[in-house]
Design a protein around this motif. Sequence first.
Motif, mmCIF file in Angstrom:
data_model
loop_
_atom_site.group_PDB
_atom_site.id
_atom_site.type_symbol
_atom_site.label_atom_id
_atom_site.label_comp_id
_atom_site.label_asym_id
_atom_site.label_seq_id
_atom_site.Cartn_x
_atom_site.Cartn_y
_atom_site.Cartn_z
ATOM 1 N N GLY A 194 -4.014 -13.714 -24.426
ATOM 2 C CA GLY A 194 -3.912 -13.943 -25.852
ATOM 3 C C GLY A 194 -4.189 -12.730 -26.715
ATOM 4 O O GLY A 194 -4.291 -12.859 -27.925
ATOM 5 N N SER A 195 -4.304 -11.516 -26.108
ATOM 6 C CA SER A 195 -4.733 -10.397 -26.938
ATOM 7 C C SER A 195 -3.750 -10.091 -28.063
ATOM 8 O O SER A 195 -4.132 -9.534 -29.067
ATOM 9 C CB SER A 195 -5.002 -9.161 -26.104
ATOM 10 O OG SER A 195 -3.889 -8.904 -25.317
ATOM 11 N N GLN A 196 -2.484 -10.444 -27.863
ATOM 12 C CA GLN A 196 -1.563 -10.169 -28.967
ATOM 13 C C GLN A 196 -1.004 -11.449 -29.558
ATOM 14 O O GLN A 196 -0.022 -11.428 -30.279
ATOM 15 C CB GLN A 196 -0.417 -9.305 -28.469
ATOM 16 C CG GLN A 196 -0.774 -7.840 -28.478
ATOM 17 C CD GLN A 196 -0.165 -7.114 -27.324
ATOM 18 O OE1 GLN A 196 0.927 -7.446 -26.888
ATOM 19 N NE2 GLN A 196 -0.873 -6.139 -26.821
ATOM 20 N N LEU A 197 -1.645 -12.537 -29.245
ATOM 21 C CA LEU A 197 -1.084 -13.804 -29.699
ATOM 22 C C LEU A 197 -1.671 -14.243 -31.024
ATOM 23 O O LEU A 197 -2.877 -14.142 -31.237
ATOM 24 C CB LEU A 197 -1.360 -14.903 -28.669
ATOM 25 C CG LEU A 197 -0.503 -14.921 -27.411
ATOM 26 C CD1 LEU A 197 -0.869 -16.137 -26.581
ATOM 27 C CD2 LEU A 197 0.975 -14.935 -27.750
ATOM 28 N N ARG A 198 -0.819 -14.763 -31.868
ATOM 29 C CA ARG A 198 -1.292 -15.395 -33.099
ATOM 30 C C ARG A 198 -1.261 -16.897 -32.850
ATOM 31 O O ARG A 198 -0.216 -17.458 -32.513
ATOM 32 C CB ARG A 198 -0.383 -15.027 -34.269
ATOM 33 C CG ARG A 198 -0.569 -13.554 -34.679
ATOM 34 C CD ARG A 198 0.620 -13.042 -35.416
ATOM 35 N NE ARG A 198 1.822 -13.355 -34.649
ATOM 36 C CZ ARG A 198 3.035 -13.376 -35.168
ATOM 37 N NH1 ARG A 198 3.225 -13.115 -36.422
ATOM 38 N NH2 ARG A 198 4.071 -13.659 -34.414
ATOM 39 N N VAL A 199 -2.413 -17.515 -32.988
ATOM 40 C CA VAL A 199 -2.539 -18.920 -32.595
ATOM 41 C C VAL A 199 -2.918 -19.770 -33.801
ATOM 42 O O VAL A 199 -3.985 -19.593 -34.398
ATOM 43 C CB VAL A 199 -3.581 -19.074 -31.466
ATOM 44 C CG1 VAL A 199 -3.707 -20.535 -31.049
ATOM 45 C CG2 VAL A 199 -3.197 -18.216 -30.265
ATOM 46 N N ALA A 200 -2.036 -20.689 -34.157
ATOM 47 C CA ALA A 200 -2.273 -21.555 -35.320
ATOM 48 C C ALA A 200 -3.160 -22.737 -34.915
ATOM 49 O O ALA A 200 -3.004 -23.289 -33.837
ATOM 50 C CB ALA A 200 -0.937 -22.065 -35.852
ATOM 51 N N TYR A 201 -4.101 -23.080 -35.789
ATOM 52 C CA TYR A 201 -4.916 -24.272 -35.574
ATOM 53 C C TYR A 201 -5.127 -24.955 -36.909
ATOM 54 O O TYR A 201 -4.978 -24.332 -37.964
ATOM 55 C CB TYR A 201 -6.274 -23.917 -34.926
ATOM 56 C CG TYR A 201 -7.204 -23.143 -35.835
ATOM 57 C CD1 TYR A 201 -7.106 -21.758 -35.949
ATOM 58 C CD2 TYR A 201 -8.178 -23.800 -36.590
ATOM 59 C CE1 TYR A 201 -7.947 -21.048 -36.810
ATOM 60 C CE2 TYR A 201 -9.023 -23.085 -37.448
ATOM 61 C CZ TYR A 201 -8.903 -21.716 -37.542
ATOM 62 O OH TYR A 201 -9.727 -21.015 -38.390
#
Length: 432
Positions: free
Chosen positions: A130-137
């Motif tokens: 996930g180091s380059q992931l944008r994760v919506a919550y």
Amino acid sequence: MQALSSHPSNSPSYLFQTRLPAHRAAPTRCTVKCGYGFESAGFHSGFVSSKADWQSSCAILASKVVSQEQSSTDSNGGTADPVAAINGHKAAATDLNLVHIGNVEGSDSNKQLQPKPLTISDLSPAPMHGSQLRVAYQGVPGAYSEAAAGKAYPKCEAIPCDQFEVAFQAVQLWIADRAVLPVENSLGGSIHRNYDLLLRHQLHIVGEVQLPVHHCLLALPGVRKEYLNRVISHPQALAQCEHSLTKLGLNVAREAVDDTAGAAEFIATNNQRDTAAIASARAAELYGLQVLADGIQDDPSNVTRFVMLAREPIIPRTDRPFKTSIVFAHDKGTSVLFKVLSAFAFRNISLTKIESRPYRSRPIRVVDDAVGTAKHFEYMFYVDFEASMAEVRAQNALAEVQEFTSFLRVLGSYPMDMTPWSPSSSSCPMGD
Ligand SMILES: O=C(O)C(=O)C[C@]1(C(=O)O)C=C[C@@H](O)C=C1
């Protein structure tokens, strides 16, 4: 610091901009800061460290979602009813993620239709951390969903969204790479909204995480339990603490808000001295509240299961335990349920979850017979089973299910969360 406008050109951030309510639009233009503690291990990496940081650097994704439920057409100009749309295009099974496999086990003609056995080159790449992931919550910093995003993708950039639907849209519109959303809790039950949204959107479940949920009762510094007139939180959190609140003598009004951390933030921002929030210890830290009681969930083993969603499915594997989630319906209602479930039972495939939801485009079926007219409710059934779509037994089970159903969609085949079980540490409300 990374601005969403710097995303590749296929990211339609202008669409997103038009959805921002006036008070949240410019000047921050949805810039999301990701530098705090980014290098450190653990799931707090990449998260903002204080309320001030959060407020100055991060605009929450907006809630001006075009209501697909009310509009008669979707953004592509098609029908707004996802079930009708999917069924209406049944021939395009691959596009629409319908099961597309042979019907009869063992028949030669159908063997040709069976998927080819997977080779090593078909397997998905090594799991990303996930180091380059944008994760919506859904929620604001300090929400359990933010912690779940961090557990799923430890070094991700967590993107707060004020509604579940916004998180779905963020992924669909390339504003985020993944969404991490709650689907069920061991005490409060299913989060139905997300089951409905899974059907309305074309995202794929690519993983799951289970998060022990440890609730605290939070209030402004100096406030005592006796001063409280109401407790506010996410409805799930209120449900998970119902008995503990009574045991604490808090027979006060309970009010539902969008998320637990948002409740804490509201108390701090509006100096609400007669109100407590149910939220995490991290929310207390972020919003400067005191913990009046710790571990107030009704059961120490309070766990919420979240699913990770992506635009593309992952390629299922057989080298570790996988789970597969499907949704199906039938024109003749519940009468096929036994047959569908037996397709799994005969192959020794365990089901881990079954959920029914109203079939929104056709909620009622009227049946006339000699005795009179009966009205049956119509349902969509969601089933999770313990097998990978790379396994022949799962493929055959679904081929059989497809015979009995008028609609079938595989929501995803993904690794099971096998992290060791550790219930919340404290379960005894301390009170004051
Ligand atoms: O309000 C939050 O903090 C959330 O992340 C939402 C949510 C939920 O929807 O169930 C997540 C975990 C807990 O079960 C309580 C609330």
